[in-house]
Design a protein around this motif. Structure first.
Motif, short mmCIF file in Angstrom:
data_model
loop_
_atom_site.label_atom_id
_atom_site.label_comp_id
_atom_site.label_asym_id
_atom_site.label_seq_id
_atom_site.Cartn_x
_atom_site.Cartn_y
_atom_site.Cartn_z
N PRO A 36 36.23 35.62 34.29
CA PRO A 36 35.63 36.64 35.14
C PRO A 36 34.45 36.07 35.92
O PRO A 36 33.79 35.13 35.46
CB PRO A 36 35.14 37.71 34.16
CG PRO A 36 35.72 37.37 32.85
CD PRO A 36 36.18 35.96 32.88
N SER A 37 34.20 36.63 37.07
CA SER A 37 33.07 36.21 37.89
C SER A 37 31.78 36.34 37.08
O SER A 37 31.62 37.27 36.29
CB SER A 37 32.99 37.08 39.14
OG SER A 37 31.78 36.86 39.81
N ASP A 38 30.85 35.43 37.31
CA ASP A 38 29.56 35.52 36.64
C ASP A 38 28.49 36.11 37.57
O ASP A 38 27.30 36.08 37.26
CB ASP A 38 29.12 34.18 36.08
CG ASP A 38 29.00 33.10 37.15
OD1 ASP A 38 29.28 33.38 38.33
OD2 ASP A 38 28.61 31.97 36.80
N ARG A 96 36.89 41.66 44.00
CA ARG A 96 36.43 41.99 42.64
C ARG A 96 35.98 43.44 42.62
O ARG A 96 35.33 43.91 43.55
CB ARG A 96 35.28 41.07 42.26
CG ARG A 96 34.74 41.32 40.86
CD ARG A 96 33.56 40.41 40.53
NE ARG A 96 32.30 40.93 41.05
CZ ARG A 96 31.56 40.36 41.97
NH1 ARG A 96 31.93 39.22 42.51
NH2 ARG A 96 30.43 40.90 42.36
N ASP A 98 33.78 45.99 40.19
CA ASP A 98 32.92 46.18 39.03
C ASP A 98 32.92 47.67 38.71
O ASP A 98 32.47 48.49 39.50
CB ASP A 98 31.49 45.70 39.32
CG ASP A 98 31.40 44.18 39.39
OD1 ASP A 98 32.33 43.50 38.93
OD2 ASP A 98 30.39 43.67 39.91
N ASN A 131 40.27 41.42 41.07
CA ASN A 131 39.99 41.30 39.64
C ASN A 131 39.06 42.44 39.26
O ASN A 131 38.43 43.06 40.13
CB ASN A 131 39.34 39.95 39.33
CG ASN A 131 40.35 38.81 39.38
OD1 ASN A 131 41.47 38.95 38.92
ND2 ASN A 131 39.95 37.69 39.94
N ARG A 133 36.00 43.94 36.48
CA ARG A 133 35.04 43.78 35.38
C ARG A 133 34.55 45.16 35.00
O ARG A 133 34.40 46.03 35.87
CB ARG A 133 33.85 42.91 35.80
CG ARG A 133 34.23 41.51 36.22
CD ARG A 133 33.03 40.61 36.47
NE ARG A 133 32.10 41.20 37.44
CZ ARG A 133 30.91 40.69 37.74
NH1 ARG A 133 30.48 39.60 37.14
NH2 ARG A 133 30.13 41.25 38.64
N PHE A 135 31.51 47.37 33.13
CA PHE A 135 30.10 47.33 32.73
C PHE A 135 29.65 48.72 32.28
O PHE A 135 30.27 49.72 32.62
CB PHE A 135 29.21 46.94 33.92
CG PHE A 135 29.32 45.52 34.35
CD1 PHE A 135 28.50 44.54 33.81
CD2 PHE A 135 30.24 45.15 35.33
CE1 PHE A 135 28.59 43.23 34.24
CE2 PHE A 135 30.34 43.84 35.76
CZ PHE A 135 29.51 42.87 35.21
N LEU A 141 28.38 43.32 30.34
CA LEU A 141 29.79 43.13 30.60
C LEU A 141 30.57 43.56 29.35
O LEU A 141 30.40 42.98 28.28
CB LEU A 141 30.10 41.67 30.94
CG LEU A 141 31.56 41.32 31.21
CD1 LEU A 141 32.09 42.09 32.44
CD2 LEU A 141 31.73 39.83 31.40
N SER A 144 37.03 42.64 30.97
CA SER A 144 37.49 42.19 32.29
C SER A 144 39.01 42.09 32.32
O SER A 144 39.66 41.99 31.28
CB SER A 144 36.87 40.84 32.64
OG SER A 144 37.32 39.85 31.73
N THR A 146 41.29 39.70 34.71
CA THR A 146 41.28 38.69 35.75
C THR A 146 42.67 38.10 35.92
O THR A 146 43.43 37.99 34.96
CB THR A 146 40.28 37.56 35.45
OG1 THR A 146 40.55 37.03 34.16
CG2 THR A 146 38.86 38.05 35.50
N ASN A 161 34.72 42.53 25.30
CA ASN A 161 33.56 42.07 24.57
C ASN A 161 33.51 42.84 23.26
O ASN A 161 33.15 44.01 23.23
CB ASN A 161 32.28 42.30 25.39
CG ASN A 161 31.05 41.80 24.69
OD1 ASN A 161 31.10 41.39 23.54
ND2 ASN A 161 29.94 41.85 25.39
#
Length: 173
Positions: A36-38, A96, A98, A131, A133, A135, A141, A144, A146, A161
């Protein structure tokens, strides 16, 4: 003597079985699904969106905008899915989304319910080459979805997570 005769027969069967196996690519040949993108979650875009992003509050008078998570939110995710920010694709990265969830609702879900939620929204996002994510409003996070959009069929991965759990502490009196 019988051991000497059975060894060549056994080797013959083993080699024959190996030759009859269908070709399967090595792990190095399989394109990896990206992490996943940071990039940080930009919550300020929920109240002050720029022209590059789409949120749950963005309305396009010309037609449906992508990714379209409004239907998913209205149909089944209204208590869990609070908002989202969709970032368009760039020359080097796919789009992406979020997603921001209600932490109280998220915390009562078990692993399979969380997985199912991410999978449902991830499938919607994937159709529009995004993709996903997930939150909470504390910018943690939670999970995700992806994909490697360069493979056919598209290879995707869900990560959750497992450290994010509501911990109840007893007060010691």
């Amino acid at each position: 003597m019988s051991c000497q005769k059975s060894l060549p027969i056994l080797l013959g069967f083993s080699l024959g079985a190996i030759l009859l196996l269908p070709f399967s690519p090595s792990l190095a040949e399989i394109a990896a699904v990206p992490l996943p993108s940071d990039a940080p979650l930009e919550l300020d875009l929920l109240t002050k969106p720029n022209s590059n992003v789409i949120t749950a509050n963005t309305i396009n008078p010309q037609g449906l905008t992508t990714p379209s998570l409004w239907l998913a939110q209205a149909n089944s995710e209204s208590k869990l899915l609070d908002n989202w920010i969709a970032y368009p694709a760039t020359a080097t990265t796919p789009g992406r989304v979020d997603v921001i969830v209600n932490q109280q609702v998220w915390s009562i879900l078990d692993y399979l319910e969380r997985y199912s939620f991410i999978n449902r929204l991830g499938n919607v996002a994937r159709k529009d080459v995004y993709n996903l994510r997930v939150f909470n409003y504390q910018q943690e996070l939670l999970g995700s979805y992806t994909c490697n959009f360069q493979t056919n069929p598209t290879s995707c991965r869900i990560q959750i997570n497992s450290l994010n759990r509501l911990v109840l502490q007893q007060s010691s009196e």
